[in-house]
Design an enzyme around this catalytic site. Structure first.
Site, mmCIF file in Angstrom:
data_model
loop_
_atom_site.group_PDB
_atom_site.id
_atom_site.type_symbol
_atom_site.label_atom_id
_atom_site.label_comp_id
_atom_site.label_asym_id
_atom_site.label_seq_id
_atom_site.Cartn_x
_atom_site.Cartn_y
_atom_site.Cartn_z
ATOM 1 N N GLU A 1 5.223 1.107 -3.892
ATOM 2 C CA GLU A 1 4.336 0.050 -3.602
ATOM 3 C C GLU A 1 4.142 -0.649 -4.590
ATOM 4 O OE1 GLU A 1 1.299 -0.231 -0.006
ATOM 5 O OE2 GLU A 1 0.381 0.345 -1.408
ATOM 6 N N LYS B 1 -10.838 0.652 2.086
ATOM 7 C CA LYS B 1 -11.665 -0.149 0.940
ATOM 8 C C LYS B 1 -12.112 -1.454 1.340
ATOM 9 C CE LYS B 1 -9.937 -2.470 -3.380
ATOM 10 N NZ LYS B 1 -8.871 -2.544 -4.374
HETATM 11 C C1 G6Q Z 1 -2.551 0.865 -1.405
HETATM 12 C C2 G6Q Z 1 -2.391 -0.365 -0.607
HETATM 13 C C3 G6Q Z 1 -2.619 0.185 0.718
HETATM 14 C C4 G6Q Z 1 -4.282 0.269 1.303
HETATM 15 C C5 G6Q Z 1 -4.356 0.664 3.063
HETATM 16 C C6 G6Q Z 1 -5.460 0.734 3.286
HETATM 17 O O1 G6Q Z 1 -2.617 0.393 -2.909
HETATM 18 O O2 G6Q Z 1 -3.458 -1.423 -0.848
HETATM 19 O O3 G6Q Z 1 -1.947 1.293 1.358
HETATM 20 O O4 G6Q Z 1 -4.552 1.369 0.797
HETATM 21 O O5 G6Q Z 1 -3.618 -0.731 3.507
HETATM 22 O O6 G6Q Z 1 -6.477 -0.189 2.902
HETATM 23 P P1 G6Q Z 1 -7.834 0.090 3.112
HETATM 24 O O7 G6Q Z 1 -8.449 0.961 2.427
HETATM 25 O O8 G6Q Z 1 -8.562 -1.427 2.740
HETATM 26 O O9 G6Q Z 1 -8.109 0.505 4.596
#
Ligand code: G6Q
Length: 548
Positions: free
Chosen positions: A358, A210
């Site tokens: 989480e 993300k």
């Molecule tokens: C999930 C969290 C966390 C996230 C990871 C990867 O709800 O926010 O698990 O998905 O840290 O993040 P990125 O997708 O930004 O790499």
């Protein structure tokens, strides 16, 4: 800012539940069933293709009424409406929480800041479908002209757990000519083992992040880039044929060298652990094809609509959430075991672990005040029947109360002799044994010597839910995941916590950034940690140099 929130444990409904628990805690499921032949019928519900039998819980009709009153008094209805209305219910990040928009049908309208996001969602889905078809039919070629035979998803947390779970769950529907692997850990073993037998000319990487800044993912993505380019003659043009990105951060994607034409976007209103049905699910779509992926989304949507519209007394996620909360807050249970009797669901418990822990592992309310009751249970589990030969002993005869969610399917996707009847017989038998146990009289009647009787007694009265569906299909999987997503929200809403932030992951990340250069430094670094951390860093530096 939200108005100050009264502690949920101060509410009349909560106090009534405390009192009620004292009254019924010694009631045994044996009596509850013996006195009420219609119990199972009354406490079984069907919705969106799932059947939930919650009769083997330590509850009476009065318990259900009081739990529903708690939901009402906690404002759950308003919180559900706020989510679907795109209010910024993730208050600490000032974001709407709209995973439900990811599975809204074409033509629906969900408006954020004056804009209907549903057309954007479908534009991305269409782009994913087009790309997936091209990879699946061989139209998309690698740099040397070979077709893609391997897909590696690089991501972690929400950008990994959902995709791996969905791939494993839907393997039956996947294109077996393609090999799928998932790399998440910054431990280089993960990357090395995932790639060791693959031809880079036939391998496509999906960098799923993300933020596109996550240490593990970016480190693995760079390793993948080196691995690809190293084998493909170092021509950077190869990146465009072997890397695609799933992200909200176009700038960082371009900086990495991935053509943003090969980027599949999503939005800040999709939380990581709620993102498997966004573009983060690209690996799933590549595996099972666009049609199955759309069926998955339709399954999610069916449960969303049920959650949004069904009265609480017939609302599966609401009831599942309330029952988990009943044991957590009124019986002092700390965990929930999730036990799918389906080998394809082997990664369902880890996905659920992130989703639940989480989301609801929070110690302050929405307005930042300490919570006045326990939140967030520990979710854990393994597929049956394997777990039966391992940790079930503690659930049956240990000293702790462990509510269980059993998940079972009436039909096998791989029918083979009597296997499936045996599987089903086992899941039903486990729920039966937990609830009703075996009395000393029954044990004695089997001719057990006196000294052995107590060892062989099962107290019973150990609660469980049974979730039953016809068959594991893409739609069923969507329904099941959405069931848990909304049951997690139900609990978070009652506890008045923010189920959609995750500040708890931050501290360790920041501290690791400080230690990396201290481990890498050629000269002995000045260390200013506590004495334990300092010593561990010094030991690791020394051991690193030891001959292998
Ligand atoms: C999930 C969290 C966390 C996230 C990871 C990867 O709800 O926010 O698990 O998905 O840290 O993040 P990125 O997708 O930004 O790499």
């Amino acid at each position: 800012m939200t108005a100050a929130i009264a502690a949920v444990s101060a509410s009349a409904a909560w106090k009534a539940l405390v009192q009620h628990q004292r009254e019924i805690r010694n009631l045994h499921l044996r009596e509850l069933f013996a006195d009420d032949p219609a119990r199972a019928e009354r406490m079984t519900l069907e919705a969106a293709g799932l059947t939930l039998d919650y009769s083997k819980n330590r509850i009476t009709d009065a318990t259900v009424k009081l739990l529903l009153a708690l939901a009402e008094q906690s404002g759950l209805r308003a919180r559900i409406d706020a989510m679907f209305r795109a209010d910024r219910i993730n208050v600490t990040e000032n974001r709407a929480v709209l995973h439900v928009a990811l599975r809204a049908p074409r033509g629906a309208s969900i408006v954020i800041d004056g804009e209907n996001v549903v057309p954007q969602v479908h534009a991305v889905l269409d782009k994913m479908a087009d790309f997936s078809e091209r990879v699946r039919n061989g139209g998309w070629k690698g740099h040397t002209g070979k077709r893609i035979r391997n897909v590696i998803n690089i991501g972690i947390g929400g950008s990994d757990l959902g995709p791996v779970m969905a791939y494993e769950a839907l393997k039956h529907y996947s294109d077996r000519r393609l090999t799928f692997r998932f790399v998440s850990n910054v431990d280089s073993t993960d990357f090395a083992e995932a790639t060791r037998d693959l031809d880079p000319a036939e391998t496509l990487f999906i960098v799923a992040s993300k933020t596109f800044t996550t240490l593990e993912t970016m480190t693995n993505a760079h390793a993948a880039r080196d691995w690809s380019l190293g084998a493909l003659g170092g021509d950077v043009k190869a990146v465009a044929r072997h890397f695609v990105a799933v992200s909200t951060n176009a700038g960082k994607v371009a900086e990495f060298g991935i053509d943003t034409a090969n980027m599949f976007g999503f939005w800040d209103w999709v939380g990581g652990r709620y993102s498997m049905d966004s573009a983060i699910g690209l690996s799933t779509m590549l595996a099972v094809g666009p049609e199955n992926f759309r069926a998955l989304l339709a399954g999610f949507h069916g449960m969303d609509e049920h959650f949004r519209t069904a009265p609480f007394e017939r609302n599966l996620p609401v009831l599942l959430g309330l029952l988990a909360l009943w044991y957590n807050n009124f019986f002092g249970a700390q965990t929930v075991a999730v036990l799918p009797y389906a080998q394809y669901l082997k990664r369902f418990p880890p996905h659920l672990q992130q989703l639940a822990m989480e989301s609801n592992g929070k110690r302050v309310t929405l307005d930042g005040e300490p919570v006045a009751c326990d939140t967030g249970q520990i979710y854990w589990g393994e597929p049956g029947t394997n777990g039966q030969h391992s940790f079930y002993q503690l659930i049956h005869q240990g000293t702790r109360l462990i509510p269980c969610d059993f998940i079972a399917f009436a039909q096998s996707l791989n029918p083979l002799g009597a296997h499936h009847d045996m599987l089903l017989a086992n899941v039903f038998a486990q729920a039966e044994a937990l609830a009703f146990g075996k009395t000393p009289e029954q044990v004695r009647a089997e001719g057990t010597p006196d000294w052995l009787v107590t060892h062989r007694v099962f107290d019973g009265n150990r609660p469980s839910n049974m979730i039953l569906a016809e068959r594991l299909t893409p739609a069923t999987l969507g329904t099941l995941v959405a069931l848990y997503e909304h049951s997690v929200y139900t609990q978070g809403a009652i506890w008045h916590i923010d189920s959609f932030d995750q500040w708890g992951v931050e501290l360790g990340k920041a501290l690791a950034q400080r230690i990396i250069p201290e481990l890498e430094s050629g000269s002995e670094p000045e260390l200013a940690h506590d004495s334990s951390t300092n010593a561990l860093i010094r030991s690791a530096r020394r051991l690193k140099r030891a001959p292998g």
